[in-house]
Design an enzyme around this catalytic site. Structure first.
Site, PDB file in Angstrom:
ATOM      1  N   HIS A  53       0.829  -1.207   0.000  1.00  0.00           N
ATOM      2  CA  HIS A  53       0.000   0.000   0.000  1.00  0.00           C
ATOM      3  C   HIS A  53       0.868   1.262   0.000  1.00  0.00           C
ATOM      4  O   HIS A  53       0.564   2.240  -0.688  1.00  0.00           O
ATOM      5  CB  HIS A  53      -0.914  -0.027   1.224  1.00  0.00           C
ATOM      6  CG  HIS A  53      -1.758   1.189   1.383  1.00  0.00           C
ATOM      7  ND1 HIS A  53      -1.550   2.104   2.393  1.00  0.00           N
ATOM      8  CD2 HIS A  53      -2.806   1.659   0.664  1.00  0.00           C
ATOM      9  CE1 HIS A  53      -2.426   3.079   2.282  1.00  0.00           C
ATOM     10  NE2 HIS A  53      -3.208   2.833   1.249  1.00  0.00           N
TER      11      HIS A  53
ATOM     12  N   GLU B 145       2.063   1.771  -3.459  1.00  0.00           N
ATOM     13  CA  GLU B 145       0.991   2.297  -4.324  1.00  0.00           C
ATOM     14  C   GLU B 145       0.944   3.822  -4.259  1.00  0.00           C
ATOM     15  O   GLU B 145       0.794   4.502  -5.281  1.00  0.00           O
ATOM     16  CB  GLU B 145      -0.342   1.701  -3.891  1.00  0.00           C
ATOM     17  CG  GLU B 145      -1.555   2.264  -4.614  1.00  0.00           C
ATOM     18  CD  GLU B 145      -2.749   2.442  -3.698  1.00  0.00           C
ATOM     19  OE1 GLU B 145      -3.335   3.551  -3.712  1.00  0.00           O
ATOM     20  OE2 GLU B 145      -3.091   1.502  -2.960  1.00  0.00           O
ATOM     21  N   HIS B 146       1.089   4.381  -3.065  1.00  0.00           N
ATOM     22  CA  HIS B 146       1.111   5.833  -2.907  1.00  0.00           C
ATOM     23  C   HIS B 146       2.310   6.458  -3.623  1.00  0.00           C
ATOM     24  O   HIS B 146       2.189   7.490  -4.278  1.00  0.00           O
ATOM     25  CB  HIS B 146       1.185   6.196  -1.420  1.00  0.00           C
ATOM     26  CG  HIS B 146      -0.145   6.179  -0.734  1.00  0.00           C
ATOM     27  ND1 HIS B 146      -0.721   7.310  -0.196  1.00  0.00           N
ATOM     28  CD2 HIS B 146      -1.014   5.175  -0.481  1.00  0.00           C
ATOM     29  CE1 HIS B 146      -1.887   7.001   0.358  1.00  0.00           C
ATOM     30  NE2 HIS B 146      -2.084   5.702   0.205  1.00  0.00           N
TER      31      HIS B 146
ATOM     32  N   GLU C  63      -4.293   8.260   7.019  1.00  0.00           N
ATOM     33  CA  GLU C  63      -5.294   7.342   6.455  1.00  0.00           C
ATOM     34  C   GLU C  63      -5.632   6.234   7.445  1.00  0.00           C
ATOM     35  O   GLU C  63      -6.796   5.852   7.603  1.00  0.00           O
ATOM     36  CB  GLU C  63      -4.746   6.741   5.158  1.00  0.00           C
ATOM     37  CG  GLU C  63      -5.716   5.857   4.405  1.00  0.00           C
ATOM     38  CD  GLU C  63      -5.138   5.319   3.112  1.00  0.00           C
ATOM     39  OE1 GLU C  63      -5.765   4.419   2.523  1.00  0.00           O
ATOM     40  OE2 GLU C  63      -4.059   5.795   2.693  1.00  0.00           O
TER      41      GLU C  63
END
Length: 456
Positions: free
Chosen positions: A82, A85-86, A162
């Site tokens: 994740h 991905e950012h 997040e």
């Protein structure tokens, strides 16, 4: 489902690399009357390109899918997929982060990405005439990201926010709690985002290593759907990847994850996350079936009837007749080697016991008595209708191509899928219901509870 290419060797295969070829190999997968022409090309590097040509559309959805998800991380790496991905949108040797977003937005397009437990996707949707731009920008971002130290620190802060935001959403948190109840410390039981304890100390070097080890050409599928020409897409992809780390020596394309050995699940348990919320969130469920299990079509029908819509048994009993919950539904999650089946409900804390009692009673009733012929017919209609209606845009068609290749190694034609649903019998559904719903159930609860006894 086995791929039609399984065991087939193209001319020019390299010694010692079964399935690898020094030239691109293209074939037509289908010419579906309910869709467009689907073609598949395997590049020498092992990267696969699938397209569905739909001349009646004026847009194209383009996606780059990587067979890497949160389950591929070790414990200390939790959140790496994740995190990556950012970072892949933060700049390359050719473009800054602003240029990556501005070039697509300047033509009215949109880009985004998401990480799951078994794969990661980066995608763009643009007008058909802007597809060359989308291919160049997205391939550049995925293949040649810089992962600058300053960007790692910036995104670390974003991801921690997040995670904190997720913790403030009990309706989301309860699903993660349920996964932990079933899978425990197995990667399928961990948060996709990682936790503050794993994301905070993660270094650029660790992320860079994860990037280069996992993002290899054989593990990548490029998919596009809309008004396009397959040969042109292949040419543009090869051009965009030339000279990048994905422009590699001949290799065989990757294969779907295998479903053996099956994931060992935890004994049924009750997990409660005390939280001062106005509404209680509960999930009651058990291990399900994996995604290649032939009973998955019967499971879809069972899920539809039990809690898949406003006409479902649970919705009618708990919301419509008694007004105990605003939201109540059942769902199935399927992985390569495991699965989940569960019921979610959100209700006032004082109504939790009654909601759980009714839910357990309905599950037991279906396990013992099964569904009626009329219910099975309705469930089959819901399955077919939702699938076909879900193919009304280029994004869903692009996703179907990629998931077929990544998860199954093949693309089931629409007509065959509908026929498989039609072939489901009442006996199929009721046999599965007796087995599945008779299993010990785990319970996850998020809400204002202290010593409350949920053991019943």
């Amino acid at each position: 489902m086995a791929s039609p290419d399984a065991g087939r060797h193209a001319t020019g295969a390299q010694p010692g690399r079964a399935g690898a070829t020094s030239r691109a190999v293209t074939r037509t997968i289908s010419d579906d009357p309910l869709g467009g022409t689907v073609r598949r090309t395997v590049l020498p590097s092992g990267l696969r390109v699938l397209t569905e040509a739909i001349p009646t559309m004026r847009s194209v959805s383009f996606g780059i899918w990587v067979t890497v998800g949160s389950r591929d991380e070790t414990g200390p790496q939790a959140g790496a997929a994740h995190f990556l991905e950012h970072l892949l949108f933060k700049g390359t040797h050719k473009r800054t982060a602003l240029e990556i977003s501005a070039e697509i937005e300047a033509v009215g397009g949109e880009t985004n990405a998401f990480t799951t437990k078994e794969y990661t996707c980066y995608y763009a949707r643009v007008l058909d005439e802007d597809l060359p731009l989308a291919i160049d920008v997205m391939c550049d971002a995925v293949a040649d990201s810089l992962l600058e130290p300053a960007d790692v620190e910036t995104e670390r802060g974003v991801i921690l926010e997040e995670i904190a935001m997720h913790d403030d959403e009990p309706g989301d948190e309860v699903h993660d709690l349920f996964a932990r109840a079933v899978y425990g410390d197995h990667p399928l039981g961990r948060l996709i985002s990682g936790t503050e304890e794993t994301v905070t100390p993660m270094t650029r070097r660790q992320i860079q290593s994860f990037y280069r080890r996992r993002y290899t050409a054989p593990q990548i599928v490029v998919a596009a759907a809309g008004n396009l020409d397959h040969a042109t897409v292949v040419r543009l992809v090869r051009q965009a990847l030339r000279g990048t780390p994905l422009d590699t020596d001949p290799a065989a394309p990757g294969t779907p994850r295998r479903n053996t050995p099956a994931v060992r699940t935890k004994p049924a348990a009750v997990l409660v996350e005390p939280k001062e919320t106005e509404q209680a969130h509960v999930i009651l469920g058990c291990p399900g079936i994996d995604r290649v299990d032939e009973r998955r079509f019967a499971l879809g029908v069972l899920n539809n009837v039990l809690g898949g819509g406003m006409s479902s048994r649970l919705f009618q009993e708990i919301r419509e007749r008694r007004g105990l919950a605003y939201s109540v539904y059942s769902y199935a999650s399927q992985y390569a080697d495991s699965g989940l089946f569960a019921v979610y409900a959100g209700c006032a804390p004082g109504k939790v016991d009654e909601v759980l009692r009714l839910t357990r009673a309905e599950l037991a009733r279906v396990a013992a008595d099964g569904l009626t012929e009329a219910e099975v017919a309705r469930g089959k209609g819901m399955s077919k209708g939702s699938f076909v209606l879900g193919l009304e845009d280029t994004g869903s068609r692009m996703s179907r191509l990629a998931k077929g290749e990544l998860l199954y190694g093949d693309l089931m034609p629409v007509d065959e899928l509908l026929a498989r649903v039609d072939a489901v019998t009442v006996a199929d559904v009721n046999t599965l219901a007796a087995e599945l719903l008779g299993r010990p159930m785990s319970l996850a609860v998020v809400g204002p509870f202290g010593e409350h006894d949920f053991a019943g």
